[in-house]
Design a protein around this motif. Sequence first.
Motif, PDB file in Angstrom:
ATOM      1  N   VAL A 118      25.018  69.835 -38.082  1.00  0.00           N
ATOM      2  CA  VAL A 118      24.977  68.450 -38.431  1.00  0.00           C
ATOM      3  C   VAL A 118      26.341  67.940 -38.633  1.00  0.00           C
ATOM      4  CG1 VAL A 118      24.493  67.273 -40.751  1.00  0.00           C
ATOM      5  CG2 VAL A 118      22.621  69.038 -39.638  1.00  0.00           C
ATOM      6  N   TRP A 119      27.325  68.838 -39.070  1.00  0.00           N
ATOM      7  CA  TRP A 119      28.669  68.438 -39.537  1.00  0.00           C
ATOM      8  C   TRP A 119      29.398  67.914 -38.072  1.00  0.00           C
ATOM      9  CZ3 TRP A 119      33.002  72.265 -40.692  1.00  0.00           C
ATOM     10  CH2 TRP A 119      34.196  71.701 -41.185  1.00  0.00           C
ATOM     11  N   ALA A 120      29.045  68.806 -37.065  1.00  0.00           N
ATOM     12  CA  ALA A 120      29.777  68.381 -35.710  1.00  0.00           C
ATOM     13  C   ALA A 120      28.921  66.933 -35.289  1.00  0.00           C
ATOM     14  CB  ALA A 120      29.515  69.315 -34.535  1.00  0.00           C
ATOM     15  N   GLY A 121      27.801  66.849 -35.400  1.00  0.00           N
ATOM     16  CA  GLY A 121      27.277  65.683 -35.171  1.00  0.00           C
ATOM     17  C   GLY A 121      27.709  64.327 -35.713  1.00  0.00           C
ATOM     18  N   ARG A 122      28.189  64.513 -37.059  1.00  0.00           N
ATOM     19  CA  ARG A 122      28.639  63.367 -37.727  1.00  0.00           C
ATOM     20  C   ARG A 122      29.953  62.895 -37.353  1.00  0.00           C
ATOM     21  NH1 ARG A 122      28.309  64.927 -44.155  1.00  0.00           N
ATOM     22  NH2 ARG A 122      29.340  62.814 -44.106  1.00  0.00           N
ATOM     23  N   ALA A 123      30.651  64.088 -36.899  1.00  0.00           N
ATOM     24  CA  ALA A 123      32.063  63.877 -36.535  1.00  0.00           C
ATOM     25  C   ALA A 123      31.937  63.298 -35.098  1.00  0.00           C
ATOM     26  CB  ALA A 123      32.775  65.450 -36.537  1.00  0.00           C
ATOM     27  N   LEU A 124      31.074  63.602 -34.236  1.00  0.00           N
ATOM     28  CA  LEU A 124      30.805  63.035 -32.684  1.00  0.00           C
ATOM     29  C   LEU A 124      30.528  61.331 -33.130  1.00  0.00           C
ATOM     30  CD1 LEU A 124      30.580  63.296 -29.835  1.00  0.00           C
ATOM     31  CD2 LEU A 124      28.402  63.709 -30.211  1.00  0.00           C
ATOM     32  N   LEU A 125      29.655  61.180 -34.002  1.00  0.00           N
ATOM     33  CA  LEU A 125      29.233  59.665 -34.539  1.00  0.00           C
ATOM     34  C   LEU A 125      30.478  58.913 -34.915  1.00  0.00           C
ATOM     35  CD1 LEU A 125      25.668  60.252 -35.676  1.00  0.00           C
ATOM     36  CD2 LEU A 125      26.304  59.330 -33.492  1.00  0.00           C
ATOM     37  N   ARG A 126      31.263  59.565 -35.851  1.00  0.00           N
ATOM     38  CA  ARG A 126      32.343  59.055 -36.198  1.00  0.00           C
ATOM     39  C   ARG A 126      33.494  58.618 -35.482  1.00  0.00           C
ATOM     40  NH1 ARG A 126      34.369  58.748 -41.640  1.00  0.00           N
ATOM     41  NH2 ARG A 126      32.340  58.685 -42.074  1.00  0.00           N
ATOM     42  N   ALA A 127      33.719  59.922 -34.467  1.00  0.00           N
ATOM     43  CA  ALA A 127      34.595  59.458 -33.304  1.00  0.00           C
ATOM     44  C   ALA A 127      34.455  58.341 -32.207  1.00  0.00           C
ATOM     45  CB  ALA A 127      34.897  60.851 -32.683  1.00  0.00           C
ATOM     46  N   ALA A 128      33.201  58.344 -32.034  1.00  0.00           N
ATOM     47  CA  ALA A 128      32.352  57.421 -30.937  1.00  0.00           C
ATOM     48  C   ALA A 128      32.519  56.050 -31.853  1.00  0.00           C
ATOM     49  CB  ALA A 128      31.059  57.796 -30.680  1.00  0.00           C
ATOM     50  N   GLY A 129      32.217  55.872 -33.028  1.00  0.00           N
ATOM     51  CA  GLY A 129      32.408  54.796 -33.811  1.00  0.00           C
ATOM     52  C   GLY A 129      33.892  54.014 -33.848  1.00  0.00           C
ATOM     53  N   ARG A 130      34.901  55.001 -33.730  1.00  0.00           N
ATOM     54  CA  ARG A 130      36.194  54.529 -34.095  1.00  0.00           C
ATOM     55  C   ARG A 130      37.085  53.929 -32.612  1.00  0.00           C
ATOM     56  NH1 ARG A 130      38.944  58.669 -38.004  1.00  0.00           N
ATOM     57  NH2 ARG A 130      37.852  58.162 -39.783  1.00  0.00           N
ATOM     58  N   GLY A 131      36.154  54.238 -31.537  1.00  0.00           N
ATOM     59  CA  GLY A 131      36.942  53.864 -30.543  1.00  0.00           C
ATOM     60  C   GLY A 131      37.940  54.849 -29.747  1.00  0.00           C
ATOM     61  N   ARG A 132      38.638  54.331 -28.953  1.00  0.00           N
ATOM     62  CA  ARG A 132      39.517  55.310 -27.921  1.00  0.00           C
ATOM     63  C   ARG A 132      40.667  55.896 -28.867  1.00  0.00           C
ATOM     64  NH1 ARG A 132      42.962  52.155 -23.669  1.00  0.00           N
ATOM     65  NH2 ARG A 132      43.849  54.396 -23.628  1.00  0.00           N
ATOM     66  N   ASP A 133      40.996  55.226 -30.099  1.00  0.00           N
ATOM     67  CA  ASP A 133      42.198  55.752 -30.832  1.00  0.00           C
ATOM     68  C   ASP A 133      41.529  56.740 -31.769  1.00  0.00           C
ATOM     69  OD1 ASP A 133      44.113  54.408 -29.320  1.00  0.00           O
ATOM     70  OD2 ASP A 133      43.935  52.587 -30.862  1.00  0.00           O
ATOM     71  N   ALA A 134      40.490  57.310 -31.910  1.00  0.00           N
ATOM     72  CA  ALA A 134      40.011  58.059 -32.930  1.00  0.00           C
ATOM     73  C   ALA A 134      40.186  59.578 -32.190  1.00  0.00           C
ATOM     74  CB  ALA A 134      38.672  57.739 -33.426  1.00  0.00           C
ATOM     75  N   GLY A 135      40.719  60.325 -33.293  1.00  0.00           N
ATOM     76  CA  GLY A 135      40.920  61.724 -32.650  1.00  0.00           C
ATOM     77  C   GLY A 135      39.700  62.447 -33.128  1.00  0.00           C
ATOM     78  N   ILE A 136      39.021  63.392 -32.648  1.00  0.00           N
ATOM     79  CA  ILE A 136      38.045  64.255 -32.871  1.00  0.00           C
ATOM     80  C   ILE A 136      38.329  65.201 -34.426  1.00  0.00           C
ATOM     81  CG2 ILE A 136      36.647  66.288 -32.419  1.00  0.00           C
ATOM     82  CD1 ILE A 136      36.562  65.111 -29.209  1.00  0.00           C
ATOM     83  N   ARG A 137      39.805  65.792 -34.337  1.00  0.00           N
ATOM     84  CA  ARG A 137      39.944  66.753 -35.274  1.00  0.00           C
ATOM     85  C   ARG A 137      40.014  65.552 -36.735  1.00  0.00           C
ATOM     86  NH1 ARG A 137      46.116  68.786 -35.317  1.00  0.00           N
ATOM     87  NH2 ARG A 137      46.412  66.627 -35.425  1.00  0.00           N
ATOM     88  N   SER A 138      40.558  64.277 -36.607  1.00  0.00           N
ATOM     89  CA  SER A 138      40.299  63.670 -37.912  1.00  0.00           C
ATOM     90  C   SER A 138      38.940  63.228 -38.201  1.00  0.00           C
ATOM     91  CB  SER A 138      41.342  62.291 -37.813  1.00  0.00           C
ATOM     92  OG  SER A 138      40.644  61.446 -36.716  1.00  0.00           O
ATOM     93  N   ALA A 139      38.199  63.197 -37.330  1.00  0.00           N
ATOM     94  CA  ALA A 139      36.769  62.860 -37.659  1.00  0.00           C
ATOM     95  C   ALA A 139      35.877  63.900 -38.204  1.00  0.00           C
ATOM     96  CB  ALA A 139      35.893  62.337 -36.111  1.00  0.00           C
ATOM     97  N   PHE A 140      36.462  65.196 -37.851  1.00  0.00           N
ATOM     98  CA  PHE A 140      35.651  66.390 -38.590  1.00  0.00           C
ATOM     99  C   PHE A 140      36.283  66.214 -39.927  1.00  0.00           C
ATOM    100  CE2 PHE A 140      34.730  68.116 -34.459  1.00  0.00           C
ATOM    101  CZ  PHE A 140      33.553  69.030 -34.961  1.00  0.00           C
ATOM    102  N   GLY A 141      37.554  66.190 -40.380  1.00  0.00           N
ATOM    103  CA  GLY A 141      38.183  66.000 -41.499  1.00  0.00           C
ATOM    104  C   GLY A 141      37.311  64.971 -42.383  1.00  0.00           C
ATOM    105  N   ASP A 142      37.351  63.779 -41.844  1.00  0.00           N
ATOM    106  CA  ASP A 142      36.672  62.706 -42.532  1.00  0.00           C
ATOM    107  C   ASP A 142      35.078  62.975 -42.801  1.00  0.00           C
ATOM    108  OD1 ASP A 142      39.040  61.332 -42.524  1.00  0.00           O
ATOM    109  OD2 ASP A 142      38.341  60.088 -40.807  1.00  0.00           O
ATOM    110  N   THR A 143      34.439  63.899 -42.128  1.00  0.00           N
ATOM    111  CA  THR A 143      33.004  64.390 -42.266  1.00  0.00           C
ATOM    112  C   THR A 143      32.924  65.636 -43.078  1.00  0.00           C
ATOM    113  OG1 THR A 143      32.947  64.929 -40.174  1.00  0.00           O
ATOM    114  CG2 THR A 143      32.310  62.609 -40.400  1.00  0.00           C
TER     115      THR A 143
END
Length: 206
Positions: free
Chosen positions: A147-172
């Motif tokens: 669930v955590w990784a899935g939320r990070a994946l959706l967050r990174a995908a929604g931010r576009g090309r400048d989104a980092g996966i590491r920051s997406a994990f931190g934000d979720t």
Amino acid sequence: MAVSANPKLAAQQARAGTPATPGGMALLLLAVLLLLGLGGYGVAAQLRDLPYTTGQAGTPGRYTVSHCDHVRPTSASKPRLLCTGVFRSDDGLTVDPSITIDFQEPDGTRLPMQYDSEGRGHQVGTAAAAADLAALWACVLPLFLAVWAGRALLRAAGRGRDAGIRSAFGDTMPDTLGKGIAVAAAGLFGISVVVYLVARILAPVQ
């Protein structure tokens, strides 16, 4: 990713880390699916077995250990200790001479067992139920991570090309409820393991 002259924006970009790549997103998606599969299968398997180990389902009877041997399922696998014995239902109508259990008991040991419609024997008692519960709570962890990784994946995908996966994990990061569920599952897992070990030590040989 261009670095902004604005100090605040530059700091945010630095925290974002390396922009997510298609390969990284694909690997994260694969990890999510793997965690969901492992956790889901494990939870379903334990929920299926619990009614038997608690004596609520199946045909009740007694299992008598005949002998124990080290067996090797395949040439590349490590030997496993399996005990073979005879199940006899309490009403005497069902007898199965080829039931196996995966831990050692002295020859002649009699154990309570529930027999299911697929011809499998399920040990009954506190130790067996605690083992199933420990496995159940252990399988909750992969689901939590999925669930955590899935939320990070959706967050990174929604931010576009400048989104980092590491920051997406931190934000979720899990909220208080999520952390509470994880801590509760870990605690229940530990309690179930202790109950299993104590029950195995104190269980009388019948």
